[in-house]
Design an enzyme around this catalytic site. Structure first.
Site, PDB file in Angstrom:
ATOM      1  N   GLN A  72       0.835  -1.206   0.000  1.00 29.11           N
ATOM      2  CA  GLN A  72       0.000   0.000   0.000  1.00 29.11           C
ATOM      3  C   GLN A  72       0.867   1.252   0.000  1.00 29.11           C
ATOM      4  O   GLN A  72       1.780   1.391   0.828  1.00 29.11           O
ATOM      5  CB  GLN A  72      -0.933   0.046   1.210  1.00 29.11           C
ATOM      6  CG  GLN A  72      -1.979   1.133   1.011  1.00 29.11           C
ATOM      7  CD  GLN A  72      -2.835   1.381   2.224  1.00 29.11           C
ATOM      8  OE1 GLN A  72      -2.316   1.742   3.281  1.00 29.11           O
ATOM      9  NE2 GLN A  72      -4.135   1.195   2.089  1.00 29.11           N
ATOM     10  N   CYS A 102      -6.594   7.441   4.674  1.00 27.56           N
ATOM     11  CA  CYS A 102      -5.941   7.772   5.948  1.00 27.56           C
ATOM     12  C   CYS A 102      -6.323   9.199   6.371  1.00 27.56           C
ATOM     13  O   CYS A 102      -6.098  10.157   5.625  1.00 27.56           O
ATOM     14  CB  CYS A 102      -4.423   7.643   5.809  1.00 27.56           C
ATOM     15  SG  CYS A 102      -3.610   8.048   7.359  1.00 27.56           S
ATOM     16  N   ASN A 210     -15.453  -2.810   4.617  1.00 28.09           N
ATOM     17  CA  ASN A 210     -14.575  -2.740   5.791  1.00 28.09           C
ATOM     18  C   ASN A 210     -15.179  -1.769   6.814  1.00 28.09           C
ATOM     19  O   ASN A 210     -15.818  -0.797   6.464  1.00 28.09           O
ATOM     20  CB  ASN A 210     -13.179  -2.263   5.340  1.00 28.09           C
ATOM     21  CG  ASN A 210     -12.296  -1.783   6.492  1.00 28.09           C
ATOM     22  OD1 ASN A 210     -11.926  -0.612   6.556  1.00 28.09           O
ATOM     23  ND2 ASN A 210     -11.967  -2.673   7.406  1.00 28.09           N
TER      24      ASN A 210
HETATM   25  C1  LIG Z   1      -3.782   2.127  14.250  1.00 24.88           C
HETATM   26  C2  LIG Z   1      -4.384   2.035  12.863  1.00 24.88           C
HETATM   27  C3  LIG Z   1      -3.551   2.048  11.761  1.00 24.88           C
HETATM   28  C4  LIG Z   1      -4.094   1.963  10.476  1.00 24.88           C
HETATM   29  N1  LIG Z   1      -3.251   1.964   9.404  1.00 24.88           N
HETATM   30  C5  LIG Z   1      -3.777   1.889   8.150  1.00 24.88           C
HETATM   31  C6  LIG Z   1      -2.931   1.873   7.000  1.00 24.88           C
HETATM   32  O1  LIG Z   1      -1.703   1.872   7.081  1.00 24.88           O
HETATM   33  N2  LIG Z   1      -3.539   1.839   5.787  1.00 24.88           N
HETATM   34  C7  LIG Z   1      -4.910   1.811   5.631  1.00 24.88           C
HETATM   35  O2  LIG Z   1      -5.413   1.783   4.511  1.00 24.88           O
HETATM   36  N3  LIG Z   1      -5.703   1.799   6.704  1.00 24.88           N
HETATM   37  C8  LIG Z   1      -5.180   1.832   7.943  1.00 24.88           C
HETATM   38  N4  LIG Z   1      -6.008   1.787   9.017  1.00 24.88           N
HETATM   39  C9  LIG Z   1      -7.462   1.633   8.802  1.00 24.88           C
HETATM   40  C10 LIG Z   1      -7.864   0.144   8.800  1.00 24.88           C
HETATM   41  O3  LIG Z   1      -7.267  -0.550   7.731  1.00 24.88           O
HETATM   42  C11 LIG Z   1      -9.397   0.001   8.708  1.00 24.88           C
HETATM   43  O4  LIG Z   1      -9.826   0.609   7.521  1.00 24.88           O
HETATM   44  C12 LIG Z   1     -10.121   0.668   9.877  1.00 24.88           C
HETATM   45  O5  LIG Z   1      -9.483   0.399  11.107  1.00 24.88           O
HETATM   46  C13 LIG Z   1     -11.578   0.178   9.937  1.00 24.88           C
HETATM   47  O6  LIG Z   1     -11.624  -1.219  10.130  1.00 24.88           O
HETATM   48  P1  LIG Z   1     -11.995  -1.865  11.577  1.00 24.88           P
HETATM   49  O7  LIG Z   1     -13.253  -1.174  12.041  1.00 24.88           O
HETATM   50  O8  LIG Z   1     -12.133  -3.332  11.275  1.00 24.88           O
HETATM   51  O9  LIG Z   1     -10.852  -1.554  12.502  1.00 24.88           O
HETATM   52  C14 LIG Z   1      -5.500   1.852  10.301  1.00 24.88           C
HETATM   53  C15 LIG Z   1      -6.314   1.807  11.427  1.00 24.88           C
HETATM   54  C16 LIG Z   1      -5.793   1.886  12.693  1.00 24.88           C
HETATM   55  C17 LIG Z   1      -6.720   1.831  13.886  1.00 24.88           C
END
Ligand SMILES: Cc1cc2nc3c(=O)[nH]c(=O)nc-3n(C[C@H](O)[C@H](O)[C@H](O)COP(=O)(O)O)c2cc1C
Length: 362
Positions: A72, A102, A210
């Site tokens: 990514q 992000c 997601n």
């Molecule tokens: C600490 C943290 C770091 C994340 N880093 C990324 C990342 O590097 N790239 C990305 O596309 N999403 C990132 N996300 C978002 C997650 O991939 C995901 O879209 C988001 O947490 C929602 O999913 P969930 O409700 O299952 O946690 C991050 C989320 C968190 C909490």
């Protein structure tokens, strides 16, 4: 089965990129539990990829047991992004994903990440350039949010335009950038993006849902309510990397058999700690394990003693000792399932009802 461009996945369940968490040690641990169709690197800065600095080399580290692994990238500059994508594909990356979700200031103030939702023309141009640069060797995909500001739903239109220039899959996080990671994911918003994706590109492009998946039952709800082709799980996997295995079972046979016993869950934690210590170094691995144990503890039943013991580990052997002592003290309970997914789901529903003061929509 889910297919992204030329990439055929064994499972429609994806491990999300979670910066600082879904690194190689964690991915190997989660993949050994089964059920993961695709995982990703953290979001990578193209400068780091091009310069191959130490931190980026670590973030790009992979292994034959860690495939397929999407790379990514985030950034605004098409030349830099294309150079980084070419390098990643030269090194074997089977998929390039563009981060358009992000919400962190450091990223959005450079007009990257979720800011792409506000600069759609530029996002489309960037995507087109990346497809031209590497699209014949690896599918280029995008991960985005519903919109930037609360209540906005700009993702369906952006998704359509990205598909027109050759993007091969859209992952939609059902929150806006303003929501960051709080609140419930909006299933109707995700469904609107799924419809837009399925209506574009001759109907052949998959859309991954997601956001807010905490149990295998949530994943089934996501499939049913949105019509998505795959589900990506982020935070819920951190303390239960076996969630993909169990979700796939629920999807394929309609029930979850043989949930991991306490002993088996402890072995997963042991494996994670071993990978972290072996792949980085003991101080790093021990420090991370001290942080990660509270996530795992939610799936271990009463485990305060283990959490306290893990805060004190200062040598790799101490981790094994703390885990062994915990299992010894558990006695016969070590062979039982400490908390089933059904129990965890009910617990989370009760918590959500208390916070909201009203029932959570099914
Ligand atoms: C600490 C943290 C770091 C994340 N880093 C990324 C990342 O590097 N790239 C990305 O596309 N999403 C990132 N996300 C978002 C997650 O991939 C995901 O879209 C988001 O947490 C929602 O999913 P969930 O409700 O299952 O946690 C991050 C989320 C968190 C909490």
């Amino acid at each position: 089965m889910l297919r992204i461009g030329s990439l055929q996945l064994d499972s429609p369940l994806l491990l999300a990129p979670v910066a600082g968490h879904c690194d190689l040690p964690f991915r190997l641990t989660a993949r050994s539990c089964g059920g993961i169709g695709l995982a990703y690197t953290d979001l990578l800065c193209p400068h780091g990829v091009i310069k191959q600095n130490k931190q980026t080399r670590w973030l790009m580290a992979t292994d034959s047991a860690d495939q397929p692994l999407g790379t990514q990238l985030y950034g605004k500059d098409p030349d830099l992004m294309c150079e980084a994508a070419r390098l990643a594909v030269d090194h074997g990356a089977p998929l390039i994903d563009i981060n358009m979700g992000c919400p962190v200031d450091k990223v959005t103030k450079t007009f990257a990440g979720a800011m792409m939702l506000c600069t759609a023309d530029h996002a489309v141009e960037l995507a087109q350039r990346l497809v031209e640069a590497v699209g014949d060797r690896a599918p280029v995909t995008a991960k985005m949010r519903l919109g930037y500001r609360h209540g906005e739903l700009t993702a369906p239109e952006l998704a359509r335009r990205l598909i027109d220039v050759g993007i091969q899959c859209i992952t939609i996080h059902g929150r806006t950038a303003e929501q960051r990671f709080k609140g419930f994911a909006d299933m109707d918003g995700i469904a609107a993006v799924v419809d837009a994706v399925h209506g574009a590109g001759g109907g052949a492009i998959p859309c991954i849902g997601n956001g807010g998946i905490r149990t295998p039952y949530d994943a089934i709800t996501m499939f049913d309510r949105t019509g998505c082709d795959g589900v990506m799980i982020a935070r819920a996997a951190l303390g239960a990397p076996w969630i993909f295995h169990d979700t796939r079972q629920l999807l394929t046979v309609g029930r979850i058999d043989n949930e991991l016993t306490l002993q088996q869950r402890i072995e997963v934690i042991r494996q994670h700690a071993r990978h972290m210590i072996a792949m980085r170094d003991a101080p790093y691995g021990l420090n991370r394990m001290r942080q990660k144990i509270s996530g795992y503890a939610k799936h271990l039943g009463p485990s305060k003693a283990l959490r306290i013991a893990m805060q004190k580990v200062s040598e790799p052997d101490h981790v094994d000792e703390a885990l062994d002592r915990f299992l010894d003290e558990a006695g016969a309970a070590a062979d039982a399932v400490p908390i089933t997914w059904a129990q965890r789901h009910e617990q989370l529903q009760i918590e959500a009802n208390r916070i909201q003061g009203s029932p959570v929509p099914a």
